[in-house]
Design an enzyme around this catalytic site. Structure first.
Site, PDB file in Angstrom:
ATOM      1  N   THR A   3      -3.321 -13.552   3.431  1.00 58.74           N
ATOM      2  CA  THR A   3      -2.089 -13.253   3.983  1.00 58.74           C
ATOM      3  C   THR A   3      -2.619 -12.876   5.682  1.00 58.74           C
ATOM      4  O   THR A   3      -3.850 -12.544   5.961  1.00 58.74           O
ATOM      5  CB  THR A   3      -1.429 -11.914   3.798  1.00 58.74           C
ATOM      6  OG1 THR A   3      -0.748 -11.560   4.727  1.00 58.74           O
ATOM      7  CG2 THR A   3      -2.147 -11.010   3.262  1.00 58.74           C
ATOM      8  N   TYR A  23      -1.996  -2.579   1.857  1.00 56.73           N
ATOM      9  CA  TYR A  23      -1.692  -4.077   1.294  1.00 56.73           C
ATOM     10  C   TYR A  23      -2.665  -5.225   2.046  1.00 56.73           C
ATOM     11  O   TYR A  23      -3.423  -5.779   1.489  1.00 56.73           O
ATOM     12  CB  TYR A  23      -0.221  -4.468   1.639  1.00 56.73           C
ATOM     13  CG  TYR A  23      -0.158  -5.861   1.441  1.00 56.73           C
ATOM     14  CD1 TYR A  23      -0.116  -6.736   0.345  1.00 56.73           C
ATOM     15  CD2 TYR A  23       0.439  -6.729   2.668  1.00 56.73           C
ATOM     16  CE1 TYR A  23       0.122  -7.842   0.356  1.00 56.73           C
ATOM     17  CE2 TYR A  23       0.367  -8.245   2.412  1.00 56.73           C
ATOM     18  CZ  TYR A  23       0.468  -8.838   1.341  1.00 56.73           C
ATOM     19  OH  TYR A  23       0.524 -10.072   1.012  1.00 56.73           O
TER      20      TYR A  23
END
Ligand code: UDP
Length: 330
Positions: free
Chosen positions: A121, A145
């Site tokens: 990501t 995250y």
């Protein structure tokens, strides 16, 4: 590469990007085997190959599934991805994302599977000093995250060095849109993403959209993101798989369009496509949101021959709206 129904294990294959990738794999002649614990994924999104219900933290189950299907490669999506929750409950993210990936890599080592495409990501970059973001931009994630995904990238590199497991990490920007046949789409619970939340405000599922922050240092004061259609992402995974089947070395790529759109521009696109006015309110900034995130996709374009075909904003919104209406009618 000889697809001929070759099985590919897709962890998180019942989720949003995973299910679209399974459909794409099937159209290219592979058999996608979805491995999913169904905590966020949906059984009804697995339509193009078998569903194996299981958790990455259950290594015995993972080995059983790998040994029964003997996949030629793995595409690894299964991970928790709510940024806010990762801040309040980091243990959940490290246990599942990092611990689960460690089990997966160990299972690959034990069973001799040596190719993996990994769902990374742009959150691994944190707040970049320079835009657009290149693969060489320093990775300084600002929440658990993003940190968990960066740790997973490091693990992949170490397992290549030690055990010859080759990987491609794909760092996506903002995944959006839905299957243009309307078979699958974005179904998060809770929904935190911009486009589905705008559509929910149109169908009365939420009273109005809240725009998070209007005082950013951007032309209209709202955040700018690089929105890429989920079908284009699925295509990117296919190219990454091909890269590994061609015997090429481990690598990492940004997947985006290279173009930025503000929250207000996305709202305008929704109004243009649907012919409706979005009911909205302006709220404070959402903690942890960088003002602008846009990709430099030169590397994927030149080396993977990656091109987008569905990521213009009107196509994104039209496909998401089509799926949203189908869902609302269910
Ligand atoms: N956003 C918003 N209202 C919402 C959801 C998102 O204003 O209900 C904004 C958010 O602050 C960000 C952009 O829309 O600037 C994209 O957010 P999203 O959660 O879709 O993706 P992210 O960039 O966080 O991965």
């Amino acid at each position: 590469m000889q697809p001929d129904k070759t099985p590919i294990l897709v962890t998180g294959g019942a989720g949003y990007i995973g299910s679209h990738t399974c459909k794409h794999l099937a159209t290219k002649g592979f058999t996608p085997v979805a491995f999913d614990n169904l905590s966020y994924g949906h059984k009804h999104a697995v339509k193009w190959g078998p569903l194996e219900v299981g958790d990455l933290n259950d290594k015995a189950r993972l080995l059983e599934v790998i040994n029964s299907h003997r996949p030629a490669a793995i595409i690894h999506f299964a991970a928790y991805s709510l940024v806010g929750e990762s801040v309040t409950n980091p243990g959940k993210y490290y246990a599942n994302n990092v611990g689960g990936t460690l089990n997966l890599l160990e299972a690959m080592r034990e069973t001799g599977i040596d190719k993996i495409v990994f769902s990374s990501t742009c959150a691994t970059y944190g707040i970049p000093e320079h835009l657009p973001i290149r693969e060489t931009t320093p990775q300084n994630p600002i929440n658990p995250y993003g940190k968990s995904k960066l740790m997973m990238e490091h693990m992949l590199a170490d397992f290549d060095t030690a055990h010859g497991i080759r990987s491609v990490a794909l760092r996506y920007f903002n995944a959006c849109g839905a299957d243009q046949d309307g078979e699958i789409g974005e179904e998060h619970e809770p929904e935190t993403h911009l486009i589905p939340n705008i559509l929910k405000s149109l169908t009365g599922d939420v009273p109005k959209l809240t725009v998070f922050g209007t005082d950013y240092d951007t032309p209209d004061g709202t955040c700018i993101r690089d929105y890429i259609h989920v079908e284009d992402l699925a295509h990117g995974h296919m190219l990454a798989l091909q890269h590994l089947f061609d015997g090429k070395p481990s690598d990492r790529y940004n997947l985006g369009t290279g173009e930025g759109f503000s929250v207000k521009q996305i709202i305008e696109a929704v109004e243009r496509v649907t012919g409706q006015i979005v009911p909205l309110e302006y709220g404070p900034r959402r903690p942890g949101d960088p003002p602008i995130l846009t990709s430099d996709v030169t590397k994927a374009r030149t080396r993977l021959k990656f091109e987008t075909s569905a990521s213009d904003v009107d196509t994104v919104v039209a496909s998401a709206w089509n799926f949203h209406k189908i869902q609302a009618g269910r």
